[in-house]
Design a protein around this motif. Structure first.
Motif, PDB file in Angstrom:
ATOM      1  N   ASN A  22       0.850  -1.245  -0.167  1.00 29.26           N
ATOM      2  CA  ASN A  22      -0.037   0.071  -0.097  1.00 29.26           C
ATOM      3  C   ASN A  22       0.761   1.327  -0.034  1.00 29.26           C
ATOM      4  N   GLU A  23       0.230   2.440   0.011  1.00 29.68           N
ATOM      5  CA  GLU A  23       0.877   3.656  -0.068  1.00 29.68           C
ATOM      6  C   GLU A  23       1.983   3.739   1.020  1.00 29.68           C
ATOM      7  N   ALA A  24       1.740   3.265   2.285  1.00 26.52           N
ATOM      8  CA  ALA A  24       2.492   3.674   3.222  1.00 26.52           C
ATOM      9  C   ALA A  24       3.682   2.602   3.168  1.00 26.52           C
ATOM     10  N   GLU A  25       3.746   1.456   2.354  1.00 27.52           N
ATOM     11  CA  GLU A  25       4.748   0.632   2.265  1.00 27.52           C
ATOM     12  C   GLU A  25       5.755   1.192   1.168  1.00 27.52           C
ATOM     13  N   GLU A  26       5.247   1.853   0.159  1.00 26.94           N
ATOM     14  CA  GLU A  26       5.982   2.588  -1.084  1.00 26.94           C
ATOM     15  C   GLU A  26       6.405   3.624  -0.652  1.00 26.94           C
ATOM     16  N   ASN A  27       5.870   4.457   0.286  1.00 22.89           N
ATOM     17  CA  ASN A  27       6.184   5.797   0.819  1.00 22.89           C
ATOM     18  C   ASN A  27       7.026   6.000   1.971  1.00 22.89           C
ATOM     19  N   PRO A  28       8.587   5.801   1.854  1.00 26.82           N
ATOM     20  CA  PRO A  28       9.206   5.784   3.086  1.00 26.82           C
ATOM     21  C   PRO A  28       8.924   6.868   4.119  1.00 26.82           C
ATOM     22  N   ALA A  29       8.471   8.148   3.555  1.00 27.32           N
ATOM     23  CA  ALA A  29       8.339   9.182   4.443  1.00 27.32           C
ATOM     24  C   ALA A  29       6.931   8.997   5.208  1.00 27.32           C
ATOM     25  N   LEU A  30       5.816   8.542   4.428  1.00 25.49           N
ATOM     26  CA  LEU A  30       4.617   8.160   4.888  1.00 25.49           C
ATOM     27  C   LEU A  30       4.705   7.009   6.242  1.00 25.49           C
ATOM     28  N   ARG A  31       5.595   6.070   5.864  1.00 26.75           N
ATOM     29  CA  ARG A  31       6.034   4.994   6.736  1.00 26.75           C
ATOM     30  C   ARG A  31       6.640   5.437   7.980  1.00 26.75           C
ATOM     31  N   LEU A  32       7.554   6.338   7.810  1.00 28.52           N
ATOM     32  CA  LEU A  32       8.189   7.014   9.030  1.00 28.52           C
ATOM     33  C   LEU A  32       7.109   7.851   9.835  1.00 28.52           C
ATOM     34  N   HIS A  33       6.415   8.469   9.165  1.00 30.65           N
ATOM     35  CA  HIS A  33       5.162   9.295   9.907  1.00 30.65           C
ATOM     36  C   HIS A  33       4.373   8.340  10.660  1.00 30.65           C
ATOM     37  N   ILE A  34       4.050   7.183  10.144  1.00 29.70           N
ATOM     38  CA  ILE A  34       3.039   6.257  10.884  1.00 29.70           C
ATOM     39  C   ILE A  34       3.933   5.659  12.154  1.00 29.70           C
ATOM     40  N   GLU A  36       6.353   7.005  13.779  1.00 25.20           N
ATOM     41  CA  GLU A  36       6.265   7.956  14.706  1.00 25.20           C
ATOM     42  C   GLU A  36       4.981   8.177  15.655  1.00 25.20           C
ATOM     43  N   ALA A  37       4.026   8.048  14.762  1.00 23.17           N
ATOM     44  CA  ALA A  37       2.823   8.293  15.369  1.00 23.17           C
ATOM     45  C   ALA A  37       2.406   6.857  16.425  1.00 23.17           C
ATOM     46  N   VAL A  38       2.834   5.699  16.194  1.00 26.15           N
ATOM     47  CA  VAL A  38       2.695   4.806  16.843  1.00 26.15           C
ATOM     48  C   VAL A  38       3.606   4.883  18.042  1.00 26.15           C
ATOM     49  N   ARG A  39       4.623   5.279  18.039  1.00 25.01           N
ATOM     50  CA  ARG A  39       5.484   5.852  19.182  1.00 25.01           C
ATOM     51  C   ARG A  39       4.904   6.614  20.091  1.00 25.01           C
ATOM     52  N   ILE A  44       1.493   7.781  24.915  1.00 27.25           N
ATOM     53  CA  ILE A  44       0.117   8.164  25.554  1.00 27.25           C
ATOM     54  C   ILE A  44      -0.659   7.270  26.327  1.00 27.25           C
ATOM     55  N   VAL A  45      -0.763   5.970  25.938  1.00 28.19           N
ATOM     56  CA  VAL A  45      -1.390   5.000  26.453  1.00 28.19           C
ATOM     57  C   VAL A  45      -0.532   4.527  28.019  1.00 28.19           C
ATOM     58  N   PHE A  46       0.655   4.467  27.458  1.00 32.68           N
ATOM     59  CA  PHE A  46       1.462   3.751  28.747  1.00 32.68           C
ATOM     60  C   PHE A  46       1.322   4.747  29.866  1.00 32.68           C
ATOM     61  N   ALA A  47       1.486   6.159  29.451  1.00 37.14           N
ATOM     62  CA  ALA A  47       1.363   7.203  30.640  1.00 37.14           C
ATOM     63  C   ALA A  47       0.143   7.219  31.218  1.00 37.14           C
ATOM     64  N   SER A  48      -0.841   6.675  30.804  1.00 36.38           N
ATOM     65  CA  SER A  48      -2.185   7.147  31.245  1.00 36.38           C
ATOM     66  C   SER A  48      -2.750   6.035  32.486  1.00 36.38           C
ATOM     67  N   ALA A  49      -3.354   6.625  33.512  1.00 35.11           N
ATOM     68  CA  ALA A  49      -3.640   5.806  34.456  1.00 35.11           C
ATOM     69  C   ALA A  49      -5.217   4.968  34.235  1.00 35.11           C
ATOM     70  N   GLU A  50      -5.714   5.546  33.146  1.00 33.97           N
ATOM     71  CA  GLU A  50      -7.019   5.039  32.601  1.00 33.97           C
ATOM     72  C   GLU A  50      -7.112   4.935  31.050  1.00 33.97           C
ATOM     73  N   LEU A  61      -2.542  13.386  18.745  1.00 32.80           N
ATOM     74  CA  LEU A  61      -1.668  12.746  17.745  1.00 32.80           C
ATOM     75  C   LEU A  61      -1.786  13.867  16.739  1.00 32.80           C
ATOM     76  N   PRO A  62      -0.513  13.876  15.821  1.00 33.19           N
ATOM     77  CA  PRO A  62      -0.795  14.602  14.566  1.00 33.19           C
ATOM     78  C   PRO A  62      -1.766  14.924  13.897  1.00 33.19           C
ATOM     79  N   GLU A  63      -2.447  15.958  13.597  1.00 32.53           N
ATOM     80  CA  GLU A  63      -3.518  16.065  12.408  1.00 32.53           C
ATOM     81  C   GLU A  63      -3.442  15.051  11.424  1.00 32.53           C
ATOM     82  N   GLY A  64      -4.606  14.506  11.132  1.00 35.87           N
ATOM     83  CA  GLY A  64      -4.780  13.602  10.217  1.00 35.87           C
ATOM     84  C   GLY A  64      -4.322  12.325  10.113  1.00 35.87           C
ATOM     85  N   VAL A  65      -3.674  11.783  11.473  1.00 36.27           N
ATOM     86  CA  VAL A  65      -3.250  10.558  11.619  1.00 36.27           C
ATOM     87  C   VAL A  65      -4.458   9.737  11.552  1.00 36.27           C
ATOM     88  N   ASP A  66      -4.400   8.430  10.900  1.00 36.80           N
ATOM     89  CA  ASP A  66      -5.109   7.334  10.865  1.00 36.80           C
ATOM     90  C   ASP A  66      -5.169   6.671  12.202  1.00 36.80           C
TER      91      ASP A  66
END
Length: 248
Positions: A22-34, A36-39, A44-50, A61-66
């Motif tokens: 897909n596009e993320a696999e073919e686009n290294p920049a997009l893959r890097l963006h995803i 970073e969003a995963v990190r 966020i989840v790790f630091a939250s008590a709830e 998360l950055p605007e537009g992230v899926d």
């Protein structure tokens, strides 16, 4: 981190329906963006008590992230680890992998056991919600003390939902996300059915042929047509809000 059940979520795969990248696999920049969003989502989840809701993740998360895509990939990363990413209601949380729960038992705090009456009431609320105290008593066939309901609310497994549109406007009860979290459920519809309860020895195999278990609501947070939301006046009457609207 506390123990919990595994979420049934399809791992994120970098392929489209044709099996091609897909596009993320073919686009290294997009893959890097995803990545970073995963990190970021992990932090966020790790630091939250709830449990962290999707709405909260969208806001942080950055605007537009899926967000669903990001959380599916994060779930896949933790699927075989000692800590899993699981769904809790409409949120996400890290929990000890179910098969490693025994490692935590020696450090677990001894909890006060609920009475049989409290367990019966909890089960009725879980399966019949929204339900009033009178309806609980009708199902059990005995009177239910206010102390039993107060105990369940103190555990934060049961909450006040609203008021029934019937004479006297009785309060309705339902379960909370903490109830789901404690019992390792992703949503209320994951409650065990008749066959599962029989298999666990919790129901007699000689149950009446017309016996059935009610279907829990698809969205336990949504009020039903015969419920009104609780107002500040209602909360004052119930002793949950000080006069004038200030919280206790």
């Amino acid at each position: 981190m506390s123990e919990g059940g595994n979420a049934q979520i399809i791992p994120f795969v970098l392929e489209d329906e044709t099996g091609e990248g897909n596009e993320a696999e073919e686009n290294p920049a997009l893959r890097l963006h995803i990545a970073e969003a995963v990190r970021m989502a992990e932090a966020i989840v790790f630091a939250s008590a709830e449990p962290v809701t999707e709405r909260a993740l969208v806001a942080r998360l950055p605007e537009g992230v899926d967000v669903p895509l990001v959380m599916n990939e994060l779930h896949a990363l933790y699927e075989k680890r000692g800590v899993n990413l699981v769904r809790v209601g409409d949120g996400w949380a890290f929990r000890t992998a179910g098969d490693l729960a025994f490692l935590m038992s020696r450090d677990a705090v001894q909890q006060k056991k609920l009475s049989r009456a409290a367990l019966e009431v909890l089960a009725i609320i879980a399966y019949h919600q929204p339900v009033t105290r009178a309806e609980i008593e009708e199902i059990r066939g005995v009177e239910t003390s206010k102390g039993t309901l107060d105990t369940l609310m103190e555990t934060d497994w049961v909450r006040l939902r609203g008021r029934r549109r019937t004479p006297g406007r009785p309060v309705t009860y339902g379960t909370t996300d903490k109830f789901l979290d404690h019992f390792g459920l992703s949503e209320i519809r994951d409650l065990p059915g008749i066959e599962e309860l029989k298999g666990a020895g919790l129901l007699s195999v000689r149950m009446p042929s017309n016996f059935s278990i009610p279907q829990p609501p698809a969205d336990p947070d949504e009020l039903t047509p015969d419920e009104d939301p609780l107002t500040d006046i209602d909360l004052e009457e119930l002793g949950l809000l000080t006069p004038g609207g200030g919280d206790d």
